[in-house]
Design a protein around this motif. Sequence first.
Motif, PDB file in Angstrom:
ATOM      1  N   UNK A  19       0.856  -1.179   0.000  1.00 25.65           N
ATOM      2  CA  UNK A  19       0.000   0.000   0.000  1.00 25.65           C
ATOM      3  C   UNK A  19       0.895   1.231   0.000  1.00 25.65           C
ATOM      4  N   UNK A  20       0.330   2.383  -0.341  1.00 26.03           N
ATOM      5  CA  UNK A  20       1.167   3.580  -0.402  1.00 26.03           C
ATOM      6  C   UNK A  20       0.398   4.755  -0.945  1.00 26.03           C
ATOM      7  N   UNK A  21       0.962   5.938  -0.742  1.00 26.90           N
ATOM      8  CA  UNK A  21       0.227   7.139  -1.128  1.00 26.90           C
ATOM      9  C   UNK A  21       0.407   7.491  -2.598  1.00 26.90           C
ATOM     10  N   UNK A  39      -6.908   3.883  -1.810  1.00 26.35           N
ATOM     11  CA  UNK A  39      -6.201   3.527  -0.579  1.00 26.35           C
ATOM     12  C   UNK A  39      -6.071   2.017  -0.357  1.00 26.35           C
ATOM     13  N   UNK A  48       5.403   7.349   0.191  1.00 23.03           N
ATOM     14  CA  UNK A  48       5.589   6.341   1.234  1.00 23.03           C
ATOM     15  C   UNK A  48       4.827   5.070   0.886  1.00 23.03           C
ATOM     16  N   UNK A  52       4.226   0.558   2.172  1.00 25.77           N
ATOM     17  CA  UNK A  52       4.443  -0.561   3.100  1.00 25.77           C
ATOM     18  C   UNK A  52       4.208  -1.882   2.387  1.00 25.77           C
ATOM     19  N   UNK A  83       2.046  -9.947   7.792  1.00 31.17           N
ATOM     20  CA  UNK A  83       2.950  -9.245   8.706  1.00 31.17           C
ATOM     21  C   UNK A  83       3.534  -8.032   7.994  1.00 31.17           C
ATOM     22  N   UNK A  84       3.340  -6.861   8.552  1.00 35.14           N
ATOM     23  CA  UNK A  84       3.953  -5.668   7.971  1.00 35.14           C
ATOM     24  C   UNK A  84       5.463  -5.794   8.029  1.00 35.14           C
ATOM     25  N   UNK A  85       6.117  -5.592   6.886  1.00 33.05           N
ATOM     26  CA  UNK A  85       7.542  -5.853   6.764  1.00 33.05           C
ATOM     27  C   UNK A  85       8.206  -4.632   6.160  1.00 33.05           C
ATOM     28  N   UNK A  95       6.913   2.254  11.655  1.00 32.96           N
ATOM     29  CA  UNK A  95       7.578   2.903  10.544  1.00 32.96           C
ATOM     30  C   UNK A  95       6.911   2.568   9.220  1.00 32.96           C
ATOM     31  N   UNK A  96       7.105   3.450   8.241  1.00 35.92           N
ATOM     32  CA  UNK A  96       6.833   3.143   6.845  1.00 35.92           C
ATOM     33  C   UNK A  96       8.071   3.511   6.051  1.00 35.92           C
ATOM     34  N   UNK A 102      -2.588  12.885   2.424  1.00 32.36           N
ATOM     35  CA  UNK A 102      -1.250  12.284   2.350  1.00 32.36           C
ATOM     36  C   UNK A 102      -0.181  13.356   2.549  1.00 32.36           C
TER      37      UNK A 102
END
Lengths: 376, 376
Positions: free
Chosen positions: A60-62, A67, A93, A95, A101-103, A118-119, A359
């Motif tokens: 995902x990202x801006x 979204x 930015x 992720x 799991x966010x990595x 963090x991102x 954003x």
Amino acid sequence: MKKINLVLFFLAALVAFVVNAQPPRPAPTPNDTLNSTKVLKDGRVMFSIYAPKASQVTLSGDFLKEYKPIQLVKNDIGVWSYTSDAVTPDVYSYDFVVDGVKTLDPKNVLLKEGENGYSNYFEVSGPESAYASIQNVPHGNLQKVWFFSKVTGKMTRFHVYTPPGYEKMKGKLPVLYLQHGGGDNDASWSTVGRANFIMDNLYAARKAVPMIVVMPMGHPGAGFFMNPGIDEDPYYKQMFDEIMPLVAEKFRALTDRYHTAYAGLSMGGLQAMNMALFSPQRFGYVLPLSTGYFPPQIKLLEEKYADALRNPEINKLKLFWICMGGQKDIAYQNGLNCNALFDKFGIKYEKANYDAGHTFITWRHNLEEFAPKLFK
Amino acid sequence: MKKINLVLFFLAALVAFVVNAQPPRPAPTPNDTLNSTKVLKDGRVMFSIYAPKASQVTLSGDFLKEYKPIQLVKNDIGVWSYTSDAVTPDVYSYDFVVDGVKTLDPKNVLLKEGENGYSNYFEVSGPESAYASIQNVPHGNLQKVWFFSKVTGKMTRFHVYTPPGYEKMKGKLPVLYLQHGGGDNDASWSTVGRANFIMDNLYAARKAVPMIVVMPMGHPGAGFFMNPGIDEDPYYKQMFDEIMPLVAEKFRALTDRYHTAYAGLSMGGLQAMNMALFSPQRFGYVLPLSTGYFPPQIKLLEEKYADALRNPEINKLKLFWICMGGQKDIAYQNGLNCNALFDKFGIKYEKANYDAGHTFITWRHNLEEFAPKLFK
């Protein structure tokens, strides 16, 4: 591979080389040379992450038009990829989420620190991103200032940017307080927000006057406050009783109203609204970005705080600049509702817009647009 | 969950609440309340990461007695765990590797920035870690100073710590240059290295004199240089021609030899050795930590630079302090070899030791030990 092990490996490899033994080399993988955010010639960006054993990877990202997260596709050597549409040169930015799991991107050291983690972010170079790039111009300094807050009983900190040449300047400078949003912290405006580089570039182009930029922590209490008023949230007490005096003590800061500006985004924008309505005599310039009270708060404001809304000090602000991120800004309707209330009470403000949603793309461009309007 | 989405979710949830619709909530997971580094009552630390679909998770870190990674064990709700032996209260760094991919701990915002990526770190509180903790004492400021380097043709930066009360002090202060190692960068000494908090705590205990601490970037060139001499590596030219003059320009810094100290660890320790041998007239104090030339460099030094080794300026250093991390310090033998060469040439030095290997545990304690010896 962890940092210390890199050094260990390097030294061990050399020692091994010296004694003619075989160095213990990790097996090569596609990760070794992976470029995780590759900008293609046509302006599209290819995102890649090496995760051969994962069963699902999303991104995902801006930079995305919507979204919702994108599904990546795995190739036969275990690299998951997605290629975006062409993007305008700017800072973005993103992720990765690997099997739920966010990595953080293991191949990118550019991180945005937030309140809950963090991102990653990356820059696409080009004339359009020059406003926020690290250019060969004189640079101001960025400082972390730690202090013990009696308001909360805890150690806390804020960031401060002083303009290029500050050390040699005579006299005092005006101060812009620049507040982050609900998911971020006091480091966000100087990482993904690029506030220091945006200010450096504005000065180099002689578009802004020298000012000190103070970036406080927006969550001194445990909660996410959004009510009108400055009594419930310890934020205001900390700002007025501790941060502003500390800035005056540690920096050559002007402290009168017309040399003090306050800008904030999203949750920080609600804090800006509260500054304008409940403490206007302290500020010459207030700039709420991508914000607006929610309907219950609008009702509360009108019922409980009608006197505050009629405070003539509000219209003595030199600039009350309400800027939104266009119709896809999730705070858009709240912003319109606020404007309607302000109109009803005769509160004067300027409206602005940068159409990149809720954003940091919007907020960086906001800073570039409003900083030249301050203290002139 | 990405930061911007947290805000989006929060605002969307509220909007949804207001219009009486059902908010889009993500399904709860064990990750929501996970404590990734839980210190148990007996001083052991339980590491946990939620990765239900992973087939292997490993952990490495400087709290381990050996450098090899540990295998974690998965429970029935998808959380992988490992419980360490009891550790002394201090600051420790660690990395998770999930299915072969290095993964920053999604539940910990404390990161060490390095030359090639990040590692997480955490603090175990206790009297032994107080030396490096954020305490309620006066705090100095930490700054990032960006500049354009003519030596490399690139933008670069260094970190600077100024002591508590610097703004109100009269006169100039001595300067300690504090250099990171090969896998790290100029941010490392003020993140996992805790240099600013160690100095704050020393001042509060009246153990160190006020000094400016400059933490430069150690890799201005493309390589990892380790030869004796200061001509091959652009590092020295950048330090002497750019960083030291910029420090004198931007800060109230004393610049004479006996008010200038240089400490560095590992690769930065080789840079310190070079400062002592090839530019001793610039420094009063040189402190190489966990370092020593490799055997081919020792040979080169003796064959090519015997005159430099006989430079009487070297023995005019007030302190040449060579500190190692004990026998498990991977540079230990190199350090002994250097000492032997220095003995042969009549170079005087002091030997010290902190027995925690080639890790930041050693180097933080080194700083705590040597800073009180400077400028007195």
